[in-house]
Design a protein around this motif. Sequence first.
Motif, mmCIF file in Angstrom:
data_model
loop_
_atom_site.group_PDB
_atom_site.id
_atom_site.type_symbol
_atom_site.label_atom_id
_atom_site.label_comp_id
_atom_site.label_asym_id
_atom_site.label_seq_id
_atom_site.Cartn_x
_atom_site.Cartn_y
_atom_site.Cartn_z
ATOM 1 N N ASP A 98 12.012 10.237 -7.583
ATOM 2 C CA ASP A 98 12.284 11.651 -7.271
ATOM 3 C C ASP A 98 12.623 11.861 -5.789
ATOM 4 O O ASP A 98 13.091 12.915 -5.392
ATOM 5 C CB ASP A 98 11.050 12.492 -7.638
ATOM 6 C CG ASP A 98 9.784 11.988 -6.964
ATOM 7 O OD1 ASP A 98 9.335 12.600 -6.011
ATOM 8 O OD2 ASP A 98 9.254 10.930 -7.375
ATOM 9 N N THR A 118 -1.748 3.426 -7.949
ATOM 10 C CA THR A 118 -2.829 4.254 -8.508
ATOM 11 C C THR A 118 -2.239 5.467 -9.219
ATOM 12 O O THR A 118 -2.702 5.865 -10.293
ATOM 13 C CB THR A 118 -3.775 4.713 -7.366
ATOM 14 O OG1 THR A 118 -4.225 3.551 -6.677
ATOM 15 C CG2 THR A 118 -4.960 5.475 -7.899
ATOM 16 N N SER A 119 -1.198 6.043 -8.630
ATOM 17 C CA SER A 119 -0.595 7.231 -9.232
ATOM 18 C C SER A 119 0.022 6.902 -10.596
ATOM 19 O O SER A 119 -0.060 7.709 -11.536
ATOM 20 C CB SER A 119 0.489 7.806 -8.318
ATOM 21 O OG SER A 119 -0.041 8.047 -7.039
ATOM 22 N N THR A 171 -6.697 2.626 -2.290
ATOM 23 C CA THR A 171 -7.689 1.984 -3.152
ATOM 24 C C THR A 171 -8.477 1.010 -2.282
ATOM 25 O O THR A 171 -7.887 0.221 -1.542
ATOM 26 C CB THR A 171 -6.969 1.213 -4.276
ATOM 27 O OG1 THR A 171 -6.078 2.129 -4.919
ATOM 28 C CG2 THR A 171 -7.942 0.639 -5.278
ATOM 29 N N SER A 218 0.837 -1.190 0.000
ATOM 30 C CA SER A 218 0.000 0.000 0.000
ATOM 31 C C SER A 218 0.883 1.254 0.000
ATOM 32 O O SER A 218 1.888 1.302 0.706
ATOM 33 C CB SER A 218 -0.873 -0.019 1.253
ATOM 34 O OG SER A 218 -1.738 1.054 1.238
ATOM 35 N N ALA A 239 5.942 8.655 -10.692
ATOM 36 C CA ALA A 239 4.589 9.033 -11.123
ATOM 37 C C ALA A 239 4.420 10.536 -10.932
ATOM 38 O O ALA A 239 3.700 11.193 -11.685
ATOM 39 C CB ALA A 239 3.544 8.271 -10.319
HETATM 40 P P1 GTP Z 1 -2.924 1.627 -2.259
HETATM 41 O O1 GTP Z 1 -4.114 2.145 -2.975
HETATM 42 O O2 GTP Z 1 -3.049 1.803 -0.775
HETATM 43 O O3 GTP Z 1 -2.538 0.226 -2.613
HETATM 44 O O4 GTP Z 1 -1.681 2.619 -2.633
HETATM 45 P P2 GTP Z 1 -0.991 2.869 -4.057
HETATM 46 O O5 GTP Z 1 0.136 1.935 -4.245
HETATM 47 O O6 GTP Z 1 -2.034 2.906 -5.125
HETATM 48 O O7 GTP Z 1 -0.366 4.331 -3.862
HETATM 49 P P3 GTP Z 1 -0.874 5.733 -4.394
HETATM 50 O O8 GTP Z 1 -0.757 5.851 -5.873
HETATM 51 O O9 GTP Z 1 -2.220 5.996 -3.826
HETATM 52 O O10 GTP Z 1 0.227 6.717 -3.778
HETATM 53 C C1 GTP Z 1 0.531 6.740 -2.386
HETATM 54 C C2 GTP Z 1 1.195 8.071 -2.041
HETATM 55 O O11 GTP Z 1 2.453 8.178 -2.702
HETATM 56 C C3 GTP Z 1 0.388 9.309 -2.470
HETATM 57 O O12 GTP Z 1 0.547 10.313 -1.492
HETATM 58 C C4 GTP Z 1 1.044 9.733 -3.753
HETATM 59 O O13 GTP Z 1 0.882 11.124 -3.969
HETATM 60 C C5 GTP Z 1 2.507 9.377 -3.475
HETATM 61 N N1 GTP Z 1 3.254 9.062 -4.716
HETATM 62 C C6 GTP Z 1 2.888 8.178 -5.676
HETATM 63 N N2 GTP Z 1 3.817 8.140 -6.645
HETATM 64 C C7 GTP Z 1 4.789 9.018 -6.298
HETATM 65 C C8 GTP Z 1 6.023 9.438 -6.894
HETATM 66 O O14 GTP Z 1 6.444 9.000 -7.962
HETATM 67 N N3 GTP Z 1 6.768 10.350 -6.194
HETATM 68 C C9 GTP Z 1 6.362 10.867 -4.998
HETATM 69 N N4 GTP Z 1 7.150 11.764 -4.417
HETATM 70 N N5 GTP Z 1 5.191 10.520 -4.410
HETATM 71 C C10 GTP Z 1 4.430 9.597 -5.052
#
Ligand code: GTP
Length: 346
Positions: free
Chosen positions: A291, A189-190, A207, A184, A317
């Motif tokens: 980043d 998602t991003s 999610t 998680s 992302a």
């Molecule tokens: P679950 O839905 O819980 O499984 O999480 P996920 O893997 O889909 O992660 P999500 O895309 O919701 O991102 C989690 C957090 O990381 C958010 O606050 C995003 O803004 C941040 N984030 C995602 N990708 C990046 C990235 O490439 N760089 C940075 N700095 N933050 C990121």
Amino acid sequence: MDRKTVALSQLSANLCSSLPEMRAVLITDRKCQILFRYDRADLISDSSDCSDRSENSESSDIKAEVLTSINLQLNPILDQIQREDTGAKYTSAIFEAENFRVFNLFVDKWIFIYVLSIESFIDRLNPYIFLTSEKFYRILSQEGRVQVDLEIPKLGNVLGKHFLPTDKEQIIKFGFKFILTGDSGVGKTSLVNRFVEGIFPHDFRQTIGVNILSHTYTFMDNKVKLTLFDLGAQKFFQRVRKTYYLGSNAAIIVFDLNNRESFLNVASWREEFEKYVDCDYILVLVGNKSDLERKVSTKEAQDLARLWNVVYIETSALEGENVEEMFVMTTFNIIKKTQKLLRTQE
Ligand code: GTP
């Protein structure tokens, strides 16, 4: 009716028409006050007073049964959630009333309640319930215009379908199913949003169960349609998650370069995927958030990828770096593999 209520009603109606076992849907707050209800069989009365049996009919008995069960069963569960305060954002609970099975999903300040006929087979319905809950959440939390696809896909077709070129002679159309998996918060998602919509939303939330998006693009004169399954990582979703692995052409296992634990967990994500996938697939290892400050070196990740004999790529992302490349490269590798497969079949 305001726009949100219209969207909630339409989505509930679509869910009920996809699932004959689904009798009613309720959304309540954490105090069990009904905020929305969709009642295909008139099971739930306007009055939330469960002792009202004045109609003296079978239907009023059923209404009372549903509401009484919900009140009696949900309150102790809510107390328990509050007492234990595990930090988990989502919890699910199933209980049975005399004539119904009730599936409850506790999400932030809401409870999504699905009233099902007693003979329902929950494992079959689970994927639909999670998909709908994700959509409910998005409708409820969106400001202004409601932008949620209200259709309920026939998951039976999508979950286990093997996507292959539609035309063997002149390969111009492809359809592939990609699964994004990993801890998680690693950015699944991003990555999907960046690729499909070209945006990076800054409002973070987990999610709920699954988010399914499709994206069509042209690749070397081929039209490619990707169906992307962005899977929630929560423990309670584990039992359901396996159904989504069926028919996957690629598993994109994502970890966060800024979070060592998420890297240490990639092997268990691979293991879970490989246990349930039922067709030929490719694996891709993705280190996201390039980043940010690193807690995992490129060499370590490359070494693991070499050991697994898979491709490794680093993405951001946030900045859009390598995101399109990652999806396109994965597509390319599948097409290459599929063509080889077709040639050996000829
Ligand atoms: P679950 O839905 O819980 O499984 O999480 P996920 O893997 O889909 O992660 P999500 O895309 O919701 O991102 C989690 C957090 O990381 C958010 O606050 C995003 O803004 C941040 N984030 C995602 N990708 C990046 C990235 O490439 N760089 C940075 N700095 N933050 C990121």
